[in-house]
Design an enzyme around this catalytic site. Structure first.
Site, PDB file in Angstrom:
ATOM      1  CD  GLU A 253      -5.896   3.194   4.393  1.00 10.93           C
ATOM      2  OE1 GLU A 253      -5.557   2.041   4.000  1.00 10.93           O
ATOM      3  OE2 GLU A 253      -5.285   3.797   5.276  1.00 10.93           O
TER       4      GLU A 253
ATOM      5  CG  ASP B 177      -3.603   3.393  15.197  1.00 10.86           C
ATOM      6  OD1 ASP B 177      -3.293   2.998  16.341  1.00 10.86           O
ATOM      7  OD2 ASP B 177      -2.764   3.783  14.365  1.00 10.86           O
TER       8      ASP B 177
ATOM      9  CG  HIS C  85      -3.710   3.300  10.725  1.00  7.18           C
ATOM     10  ND1 HIS C  85      -2.983   3.939  11.704  1.00  7.18           N
ATOM     11  CD2 HIS C  85      -3.311   3.816   9.543  1.00  7.18           C
ATOM     12  CE1 HIS C  85      -2.175   4.818  11.116  1.00  7.18           C
ATOM     13  NE2 HIS C  85      -2.361   4.765   9.813  1.00  7.18           N
TER      14      HIS C  85
ATOM     15  CE  LYS D 108      -2.112   1.875   3.710  1.00  8.12           C
ATOM     16  NZ  LYS D 108      -2.933   1.817   4.944  1.00  8.12           N
TER      17      LYS D 108
ATOM     18  CD  GLU E 160      -5.308   6.555   8.801  1.00 10.02           C
ATOM     19  OE1 GLU E 160      -4.398   7.253   9.248  1.00 10.02           O
ATOM     20  OE2 GLU E 160      -5.194   5.882   7.764  1.00 10.02           O
TER      21      GLU E 160
ATOM     22  CD  GLU F 282      -0.718   0.529   7.636  1.00  6.42           C
ATOM     23  OE1 GLU F 282      -1.644   0.716   8.440  1.00  6.42           O
ATOM     24  OE2 GLU F 282      -0.395   1.358   6.758  1.00  6.42           O
TER      25      GLU F 282
ATOM     26  CG  ASP G 165      -3.980   5.880   3.188  1.00  6.09           C
ATOM     27  OD1 ASP G 165      -4.959   6.665   3.116  1.00  6.09           O
ATOM     28  OD2 ASP G 165      -3.381   5.650   4.255  1.00  6.09           O
TER      29      ASP G 165
HETATM   30 MG    MG Z   1      -4.419   5.445   6.058  1.00  4.82          MG
END
Ligand code: MG
Length: 371
Positions: free
Chosen positions: A224, A273, A300, A164, A250, A325, A197
């Site tokens: 994203e 997150d 996240h 990503k 996130e 991630e 993203d």
């Molecule tokens: Mg992001």
């Protein structure tokens, strides 16, 4: 066992006054006890603001600093302490930075509980489903589209099957966005998952839909945060229109924000997150909501090895926690702050079995970057 102190440590790699990129500053929290156990947590947020939320003195019934609420408490009563902090900071907390600060403390409490009981956090969470977790590599793209070929190819060579990119200039210019995606897809070939993203920089659902159409040839896995997570109706419109999966969240905190996002934004993937959404305690509730809604949860994670470890324990103990991630930041706060980091290998990150989070901090890194 009682909590004796909560220590907040702000770290920053660039000098004060210099711009800081994602991963170059951090705030870590240590919860100390009278039994010799110290829990470690962090919040991926503005360090000085988090420090204030924790250290400030009480003003009224709903404006307590989090530290004073926990001194003298048993660190093992995690959910009761979560609710105590939530209630007693609700004028300046409840969402945003107040919950980020609460998240850092919550993670540290889980770390203490694991150490106290002599088991990894994933055991406390109900048991692990896997010994390693597939990871995708995230990088901030170079502003020269062609240069991203080399970055992306290097990730594939490292063993990533999913990548990503986002941040930097990505999202600013439609033609540059197109060229970056084209170069990355060409560099990695057809068989690698590629997600992008936008950090909300496509601004409107209309522009986002147009860009997704234009990028269709490159078979993106997910798109994203094309727009701010506040635009629930915009997400829903986009979700019905575009070919890639839609992801976001996130910046959201608590089960309340995620409930609205899940029910109204119609995304395919939510990305809480763990150092912002309310910690491990709240993440479990958000995961359950996502399951009820048929939505995947892929956390996240782009900060230090503390966040990384907390995410790994959580995912290991989540039935559908199959993807995570993995930051490609070269910041010493990602690479060196934790002296026994969970290292990516052949597509996966190992699940640790040491008590608590199982991480140790490198004191030299802390002394060097402390502000
Ligand atoms: Mg992001």
């Amino acid at each position: 066992m009682r909590i004796t102190d909560i220590e907040v440590i702000c770290l920053r790699v660039p000098k004060a006054g210099q711009p800081s990129e994602w991963g170059e500053d951090a705030v870590i929290v240590k919860v100390h006890t009278d039994a010799g156990f110290t829990g470690i947590g962090e919040a991926d947020s503005s360090p000085a603001v988090i420090k204030a939320c924790i250290e400030t003195a009480q003003s009224n019934l709903y404006c307590y600093g989090l530290r004073e609420l926990l001194i003298g408490e048993s660190p093992l009563e995690i959910e009761r302490l979560w609710n105590k902090m939530y209630w007693a900071s609700n004028y300046m907390g409840r969402r945003g930075a107040g919950i980020h600060a609460l998240s850092a403390i919550d993670i540290a409490l889980w770390d203490i509980a694991g150490q106290f009981y002599g088991v990894p956090v994933h055991t406390l969470l109900g048991g692990k489903y896997r010994n390693k977790i597939r990871a995708y590599g995230t990088f901030i793209p170079d502003s020269e589209p062609q240069n991203n070929r080399e970055i992306a190819a290097a990730l594939v060579k490292q063993g990533f099957t999913s990548i990503k990119f986002g941040g930097g200039i990505f999202g600013d210019d439609p033609e540059v966005d197109y060229q970056i995606v084209r170069n990355v897809r060409e560099a990695v070939g057809e068989n690698i998952e590629v997600q992008i993203d936008l950090a909300s920089k496509w601004r409107t659902p209309g522009h986002s839909a147009q860009m997704c159409k234009r990028l269709e040839a490159f078979n993106l896995n997910w798109v994203e945060e094309p727009v701010l997570a506040d635009d629930l109706a915009g997400y829903a419109r986009l979700s019905r229109k575009i070919q890639p999966k839609l992801a976001g969240g996130e910046s959201l905190t608590t089960r309340y924000e995620f409930k609205a996002f899940l029910e109204q934004a119609e995304v395919d993937i939510i990305q809480p997150d763990i150092t912002r959404c309310g910690g491990i305690t709240e993440m479990k509730k958000i995961y359950d909501l996502a399951q009820l809604n048929g939505t995947q949860l892929i956390p996240h994670g782009f900060s230090t090895g503390i966040l990384l470890a907390a995410s790994v324990h959580f995912l290991a103990a989540s039935e559908h926690g199959t993807l995570m991630e993995y930051s490609q930041s070269s910041s010493p706060l990602f690479t060196d702050l934790v002296s026994n980091p969970l290292l990516f290998k052949e597509g996966y990150v190992p699940v640790p079995d040491a008590p608590g989070l199982g991480i140790e901090l490198n004191q030299d890194v802390i002394e060097k970057y402390k502000v």
